[in-house]
Design an enzyme around this catalytic site. Sequence first.
Site, PDB file in Angstrom:
ATOM      1  N   GLY A  25     -13.417  -4.224  -0.120  1.00  0.00           N
ATOM      2  CA  GLY A  25     -14.798  -3.768   0.011  1.00  0.00           C
ATOM      3  C   GLY A  25     -15.154  -2.718  -1.038  1.00  0.00           C
ATOM      4  O   GLY A  25     -16.254  -2.738  -1.612  1.00  0.00           O
ATOM      5  N   LYS A  27     -19.390 -18.056  -0.743  1.00  0.00           N
ATOM      6  CA  LYS A  27     -20.844 -17.893  -0.578  1.00  0.00           C
ATOM      7  C   LYS A  27     -21.504 -17.133  -1.714  1.00  0.00           C
ATOM      8  O   LYS A  27     -20.996 -16.112  -2.166  1.00  0.00           O
ATOM      9  CB  LYS A  27     -21.112 -17.118   0.714  1.00  0.00           C
ATOM     10  CG  LYS A  27     -20.819 -17.922   1.953  1.00  0.00           C
ATOM     11  CD  LYS A  27     -21.156 -17.098   3.158  1.00  0.00           C
ATOM     12  CE  LYS A  27     -21.084 -17.936   4.432  1.00  0.00           C
ATOM     13  NZ  LYS A  27     -21.333 -17.109   5.606  1.00  0.00           N
ATOM     14  N   ARG A  32       0.823  -1.223   0.000  1.00  0.00           N
ATOM     15  CA  ARG A  32       0.000   0.000   0.000  1.00  0.00           C
ATOM     16  C   ARG A  32       0.853   1.268   0.000  1.00  0.00           C
ATOM     17  O   ARG A  32       0.453   2.284  -0.558  1.00  0.00           O
ATOM     18  CB  ARG A  32      -0.943  -0.013   1.202  1.00  0.00           C
ATOM     19  CG  ARG A  32      -2.055  -1.003   0.981  1.00  0.00           C
ATOM     20  CD  ARG A  32      -2.964  -1.106   2.170  1.00  0.00           C
ATOM     21  NE  ARG A  32      -4.148  -1.841   1.799  1.00  0.00           N
ATOM     22  CZ  ARG A  32      -4.971  -2.400   2.664  1.00  0.00           C
ATOM     23  NH1 ARG A  32      -4.742  -2.295   3.954  1.00  0.00           N
ATOM     24  NH2 ARG A  32      -6.028  -3.052   2.258  1.00  0.00           N
ATOM     25  N   GLY A  57     -11.183  -9.024  -2.338  1.00  0.00           N
ATOM     26  CA  GLY A  57     -11.021 -10.111  -1.380  1.00  0.00           C
ATOM     27  C   GLY A  57      -9.968 -11.133  -1.708  1.00  0.00           C
ATOM     28  O   GLY A  57      -8.852 -10.799  -2.106  1.00  0.00           O
TER      29      GLY A  57
HETATM   30  P1  AMP Z   1     -14.854 -15.118  -0.682  1.00  0.00           P
HETATM   31  O1  AMP Z   1     -14.301 -14.299   0.455  1.00  0.00           O
HETATM   32  O2  AMP Z   1     -16.327 -15.158  -0.756  1.00  0.00           O
HETATM   33  O3  AMP Z   1     -14.194 -14.757  -1.987  1.00  0.00           O
HETATM   34  O4  AMP Z   1     -14.465 -16.617  -0.350  1.00  0.00           O
HETATM   35  C1  AMP Z   1     -13.142 -17.042  -0.311  1.00  0.00           C
HETATM   36  C2  AMP Z   1     -13.076 -18.336   0.433  1.00  0.00           C
HETATM   37  O5  AMP Z   1     -13.805 -19.319  -0.238  1.00  0.00           O
HETATM   38  C3  AMP Z   1     -11.670 -18.869   0.551  1.00  0.00           C
HETATM   39  O6  AMP Z   1     -11.289 -18.812   1.903  1.00  0.00           O
HETATM   40  C4  AMP Z   1     -11.782 -20.305   0.079  1.00  0.00           C
HETATM   41  O7  AMP Z   1     -11.127 -21.218   0.918  1.00  0.00           O
HETATM   42  C5  AMP Z   1     -13.268 -20.551   0.128  1.00  0.00           C
HETATM   43  N1  AMP Z   1     -13.684 -21.618  -0.799  1.00  0.00           N
HETATM   44  C6  AMP Z   1     -13.503 -21.689  -2.111  1.00  0.00           C
HETATM   45  N2  AMP Z   1     -13.956 -22.851  -2.601  1.00  0.00           N
HETATM   46  C7  AMP Z   1     -14.453 -23.565  -1.558  1.00  0.00           C
HETATM   47  C8  AMP Z   1     -15.059 -24.846  -1.419  1.00  0.00           C
HETATM   48  N3  AMP Z   1     -15.235 -25.627  -2.450  1.00  0.00           N
HETATM   49  N4  AMP Z   1     -15.419 -25.227  -0.177  1.00  0.00           N
HETATM   50  C9  AMP Z   1     -15.227 -24.415   0.875  1.00  0.00           C
HETATM   51  N5  AMP Z   1     -14.666 -23.195   0.806  1.00  0.00           N
HETATM   52  C10 AMP Z   1     -14.283 -22.763  -0.402  1.00  0.00           C
END
Ligand code: AMP
Length: 395
Positions: A376, A197, A35, A353
């Site tokens: 964010g 998610k 940064r 992220g």
């Molecule tokens: P996000 O912050 O929504 O981008 O989610 C990122 C997280 O999703 C990371 O920590 C990954 O470990 C998790 N992730 C990705 N694929 C899977 C999966 N198949 N099962 C569980 N966690 C997952």
Amino acid sequence: MKTINDFNFENKKALIRVDFNVPLNDNFEVTDATRIISAKPTIIKILEDGGSCVLMSHLGRPKGAQEEFSLKHIISEIEDVLGVEVKFASDCIGEEAVQKAEALQPGQILLLENLRFHDEEKKGDEAFAEKLSKYGDIYVNDAFGTAHRAHASTTIVAQFFPEAKCFGSLLAKEIESIDKVLNNSEKPVLAVLGGAKVSSKITVIENILDKVDHLIIGGGMSFTFIKAQGGKIGNSICEDDKMELALDILKQAEAKNVQVHIPVDVVAADDFSNDANTQVVDINQIPDGWQGIDAGPRTLENFDKVVNQCKTILWNGPLGVFEMENFAQGTIALGHSIANSTKNGAFSLVGGGDSVAAVKQFGFEDKVSYVSTGGGAMLESLEGKTLPGIAAILS
Ligand code: AMP
């Protein structure tokens, strides 16, 4: 859109909102200076014009003036990165800061203490913002990471510089990159959305359906789609209450002529652990007791083809649990595909992220067109929101 290139800073004091919210270890040493390095072009341009810089930032989430969150810890790192001595005011408002800002000469830098030592910063307090405004002739916002916050130093302060406010070069680059993906994009346009998610990405998906030709859905969130379509997902993560929404997204995509690509196979594990037993199975035939944890080889082949036929690519979210070495292969393979497509002329933006962490960890940072500095802020931009910090400069 006014940037620092529209101003000559000779004999001017620039009040610059930077994002120096850097990670520190237990000895208060900076463990990742990205940064600070990112803000360097803006600061150097101003100094080279013959101006001076008053830098303001937050660090962490202090409750009041907690010494552990003092920006004094990072002075030497800033000096190393910039190659210029940095003066310091031990409170961002008050007599010391006023005097030090007043005494600042062309070519010099003053760093103010953590803005969040005062509650007024996050409250967007106008009187506090006015005090900050007194330090500079021109206000420069170069902090994308906080551009989605209407805080005193990121947004409110801009009103005291009706004719003399602009974007720093980092923030300008962020805005241009998002614009290149969402508005002025070369077709075909692809968004790759992965991560855990569906719920955290719904607004992003809905906004980008109008902008893209292809949508890849990967990672943990793909299981909600698979189960909603009647597939067996074993113990994979799933948001049952979002299954209807998943089907609705697919319907909307069809109506909008967006081709959606969902994994066809998966590396399944019998435990959420790096040492679990694994097998590759069809994504809609995952046995009970097993969970999909990384993308399978046929999926990666399909995704590679899509990525390489697109001219604009947005990547948000990993394809598997990349934090575990044995389940990082899908995310790495996607990184290679995007790097290759970029080499062949595509514009690729990685943002929001965990995909940023993955891109850095696996060495793709220099092989994609742009890696965003704001999690964010990037997500809110992709959701179609106007960020207050950006609007305040444009108004
Ligand atoms: P996000 O912050 O929504 O981008 O989610 C990122 C997280 O999703 C990371 O920590 C990954 O470990 C998790 N992730 C990705 N694929 C899977 C999966 N198949 N099962 C569980 N966690 C997952």
